[in-house]
Design an enzyme around this catalytic site. Structure first.
Site, PDB file in Angstrom:
ATOM      1  N   HIS A 136     -70.158 -40.840   2.776  1.00 21.62           N
ATOM      2  CA  HIS A 136     -70.842 -42.137   2.724  1.00 21.62           C
ATOM      3  C   HIS A 136     -72.365 -42.013   2.650  1.00 21.62           C
ATOM      4  O   HIS A 136     -73.057 -43.033   2.606  1.00 21.62           O
ATOM      5  CB  HIS A 136     -70.453 -42.978   3.945  1.00 21.62           C
ATOM      6  CG  HIS A 136     -69.039 -43.466   3.898  1.00 21.62           C
ATOM      7  ND1 HIS A 136     -67.985 -42.736   4.384  1.00 21.62           N
ATOM      8  CD2 HIS A 136     -68.501 -44.619   3.414  1.00 21.62           C
ATOM      9  CE1 HIS A 136     -66.866 -43.414   4.209  1.00 21.62           C
ATOM     10  NE2 HIS A 136     -67.150 -44.567   3.628  1.00 21.62           N
ATOM     11  N   HIS A 167     -64.272 -41.717  -3.063  1.00 20.50           N
ATOM     12  CA  HIS A 167     -63.165 -41.326  -2.197  1.00 20.50           C
ATOM     13  C   HIS A 167     -62.133 -42.453  -2.118  1.00 20.50           C
ATOM     14  O   HIS A 167     -62.410 -43.601  -2.445  1.00 20.50           O
ATOM     15  CB  HIS A 167     -63.662 -40.967  -0.791  1.00 20.50           C
ATOM     16  CG  HIS A 167     -64.416 -42.057  -0.111  1.00 20.50           C
ATOM     17  ND1 HIS A 167     -65.769 -42.277  -0.296  1.00 20.50           N
ATOM     18  CD2 HIS A 167     -64.003 -43.007   0.774  1.00 20.50           C
ATOM     19  CE1 HIS A 167     -66.156 -43.309   0.430  1.00 20.50           C
ATOM     20  NE2 HIS A 167     -65.108 -43.773   1.081  1.00 20.50           N
ATOM     21  N   CYS A 201     -59.356 -52.336   6.913  1.00 20.55           N
ATOM     22  CA  CYS A 201     -59.716 -51.435   5.827  1.00 20.55           C
ATOM     23  C   CYS A 201     -59.964 -50.049   6.409  1.00 20.55           C
ATOM     24  O   CYS A 201     -60.213 -49.908   7.609  1.00 20.55           O
ATOM     25  CB  CYS A 201     -60.927 -51.937   5.048  1.00 20.55           C
ATOM     26  SG  CYS A 201     -62.353 -52.309   6.053  1.00 20.55           S
ATOM     27  N   HIS A 205     -59.483 -45.471   5.416  1.00 21.32           N
ATOM     28  CA  HIS A 205     -59.294 -44.338   4.519  1.00 21.32           C
ATOM     29  C   HIS A 205     -58.023 -43.581   4.899  1.00 21.32           C
ATOM     30  O   HIS A 205     -57.841 -43.267   6.079  1.00 21.32           O
ATOM     31  CB  HIS A 205     -60.476 -43.377   4.615  1.00 21.32           C
ATOM     32  CG  HIS A 205     -61.799 -44.037   4.466  1.00 21.32           C
ATOM     33  ND1 HIS A 205     -62.533 -44.503   5.554  1.00 21.32           N
ATOM     34  CD2 HIS A 205     -62.532 -44.325   3.372  1.00 21.32           C
ATOM     35  CE1 HIS A 205     -63.653 -45.044   5.115  1.00 21.32           C
ATOM     36  NE2 HIS A 205     -63.682 -44.946   3.793  1.00 21.32           N
ATOM     37  N   GLU A 228     -55.745 -50.875  14.779  1.00 19.82           N
ATOM     38  CA  GLU A 228     -56.871 -51.783  14.988  1.00 19.82           C
ATOM     39  C   GLU A 228     -56.453 -53.105  15.615  1.00 19.82           C
ATOM     40  O   GLU A 228     -57.147 -53.633  16.477  1.00 19.82           O
ATOM     41  CB  GLU A 228     -57.594 -52.058  13.659  1.00 19.82           C
ATOM     42  CG  GLU A 228     -58.316 -50.847  13.109  1.00 19.82           C
ATOM     43  CD  GLU A 228     -59.152 -51.164  11.884  1.00 19.82           C
ATOM     44  OE1 GLU A 228     -59.317 -52.352  11.549  1.00 19.82           O
ATOM     45  OE2 GLU A 228     -59.652 -50.206  11.261  1.00 19.82           O
ATOM     46  N   TYR A 264     -65.471 -49.382  -6.707  1.00 16.85           N
ATOM     47  CA  TYR A 264     -66.781 -49.998  -6.543  1.00 16.85           C
ATOM     48  C   TYR A 264     -67.774 -49.031  -5.918  1.00 16.85           C
ATOM     49  O   TYR A 264     -67.407 -47.991  -5.375  1.00 16.85           O
ATOM     50  CB  TYR A 264     -66.702 -51.283  -5.718  1.00 16.85           C
ATOM     51  CG  TYR A 264     -66.011 -51.126  -4.386  1.00 16.85           C
ATOM     52  CD1 TYR A 264     -66.668 -50.590  -3.283  1.00 16.85           C
ATOM     53  CD2 TYR A 264     -64.695 -51.525  -4.222  1.00 16.85           C
ATOM     54  CE1 TYR A 264     -66.036 -50.445  -2.060  1.00 16.85           C
ATOM     55  CE2 TYR A 264     -64.049 -51.386  -3.005  1.00 16.85           C
ATOM     56  CZ  TYR A 264     -64.728 -50.848  -1.939  1.00 16.85           C
ATOM     57  OH  TYR A 264     -64.096 -50.704  -0.730  1.00 16.85           O
ATOM     58  N   GLU A 323     -70.748 -47.221   0.062  1.00 18.52           N
ATOM     59  CA  GLU A 323     -69.302 -47.319  -0.130  1.00 18.52           C
ATOM     60  C   GLU A 323     -69.014 -47.038  -1.595  1.00 18.52           C
ATOM     61  O   GLU A 323     -69.151 -47.904  -2.453  1.00 18.52           O
ATOM     62  CB  GLU A 323     -68.795 -48.717   0.247  1.00 18.52           C
ATOM     63  CG  GLU A 323     -68.810 -48.993   1.724  1.00 18.52           C
ATOM     64  CD  GLU A 323     -67.778 -48.189   2.502  1.00 18.52           C
ATOM     65  OE1 GLU A 323     -67.001 -47.432   1.889  1.00 18.52           O
ATOM     66  OE2 GLU A 323     -67.754 -48.325   3.729  1.00 18.52           O
ATOM     67  N   GLU A 343     -66.004 -46.156  -3.505  1.00 22.07           N
ATOM     68  CA  GLU A 343     -64.584 -46.087  -3.179  1.00 22.07           C
ATOM     69  C   GLU A 343     -63.658 -46.438  -4.336  1.00 22.07           C
ATOM     70  O   GLU A 343     -63.961 -47.299  -5.171  1.00 22.07           O
ATOM     71  CB  GLU A 343     -64.277 -47.014  -1.989  1.00 22.07           C
ATOM     72  CG  GLU A 343     -64.954 -46.542  -0.721  1.00 22.07           C
ATOM     73  CD  GLU A 343     -64.583 -47.314   0.513  1.00 22.07           C
ATOM     74  OE1 GLU A 343     -64.612 -46.716   1.602  1.00 22.07           O
ATOM     75  OE2 GLU A 343     -64.265 -48.506   0.406  1.00 22.07           O
ATOM     76  N   TRP A 396     -68.481 -54.865   0.919  1.00 22.01           N
ATOM     77  CA  TRP A 396     -67.364 -54.733  -0.010  1.00 22.01           C
ATOM     78  C   TRP A 396     -66.424 -55.935  -0.003  1.00 22.01           C
ATOM     79  O   TRP A 396     -65.537 -56.040  -0.845  1.00 22.01           O
ATOM     80  CB  TRP A 396     -66.558 -53.477   0.325  1.00 22.01           C
ATOM     81  CG  TRP A 396     -65.959 -53.499   1.704  1.00 22.01           C
ATOM     82  CD1 TRP A 396     -64.756 -54.019   2.086  1.00 22.01           C
ATOM     83  CD2 TRP A 396     -66.544 -52.989   2.907  1.00 22.01           C
ATOM     84  NE1 TRP A 396     -64.560 -53.878   3.444  1.00 22.01           N
ATOM     85  CE2 TRP A 396     -65.648 -53.239   3.972  1.00 22.01           C
ATOM     86  CE3 TRP A 396     -67.749 -52.332   3.195  1.00 22.01           C
ATOM     87  CZ2 TRP A 396     -65.914 -52.870   5.296  1.00 22.01           C
ATOM     88  CZ3 TRP A 396     -68.004 -51.968   4.514  1.00 22.01           C
ATOM     89  CH2 TRP A 396     -67.101 -52.234   5.534  1.00 22.01           C
TER      90      TRP A 396
END
Length: 197
Positions: free
Chosen positions: A41, A48, A83, A85, A103, A119, A130, A132, A175
């Protein structure tokens, strides 16, 4: 919840925390390597794999989360339901279900793929980027939420009209609108035209 390689705490044999690795991908989403999360990042950012989840209640309202103030990236801002990874080698669908539970303390009653979006969004507040290739998921939530306070500051269910008002008044993740707009066709299919998405 059972402990698996995807849900186990990442620590080395001497008790020190290991670096969290992300999958680096090419423009087609093909895995080409790994990088440490924070490194990926740093400007200009390394492309990624990521995922974004949009869960709705039976009234067609979107579940938003406000990111906890202790988050290293985009703390205190509102964003989509969940959101994150995937771990290297972890399927995006599995990662989306895992992180939603970690979460928010809830498993979606329905979760479906909704395409991908690529993006590049710098975050002026943190200086992070970001970059991604994001796998999108839409679904339903019908259980009571049990948010982890280290991850989630607050939650809210909003209609499309309420989201427009909130987005104009409150800070949202860099995002958010990109992933929401990319997921809209699947959201409309899930919620139906009267929901207004």
């Amino acid at each position: 919840m059972p402990i698996t390689p995807a849900t186990a705490t990442h620590s080395s044999s001497n008790g020190a925390a290991e670096a969290i690795l992300l999958e680096l991908v090419d423009e087609d989403g093909v895995t080409i390597g790994t990088a440490e999360k924070l490194t990926a990042h740093q400007p200009p950012g390394q492309l990624h794999r990521a995922f974004s989840v949009f869960l709705f209640d039976e009234r067609g309202r979107l579940l938003l989360q406000q990111r906890a103030l202790g988050k290293y990236h985009s703390p205190g801002v509102w964003s989509n339901t969940c959101c994150g990874h995937p771990y290297p080698g972890e399927a995006p669908f599995a990662a989306a279900a895992r992180r939603t539970y970690e979460e928010l303390g809830v498993s979606p009653s329905l979760l479906a793929e909704a395409g991908t979006v690529r993006y590049n969004h710098p975050d002026p507040a943190s200086g992070l980027v970001e970059q991604e290739f994001n796998h999108l998921f839409v679904g339903m939530v019908q259980s009571a939420l049990r948010p982890d306070p280290e991850e989630v500051g607050s939650t809210a269910f909003v209609s499309a009209a309420e989201l427009a008002e909130r987005h104009a008044a409150d800070p949202f993740s860099a995002w958010f609108m990109t992933v929401l707009d990319a997921a809209r066709p699947a959201i409309r299919e899930l919620t139906g035209a009267p929901a207004g998405w």
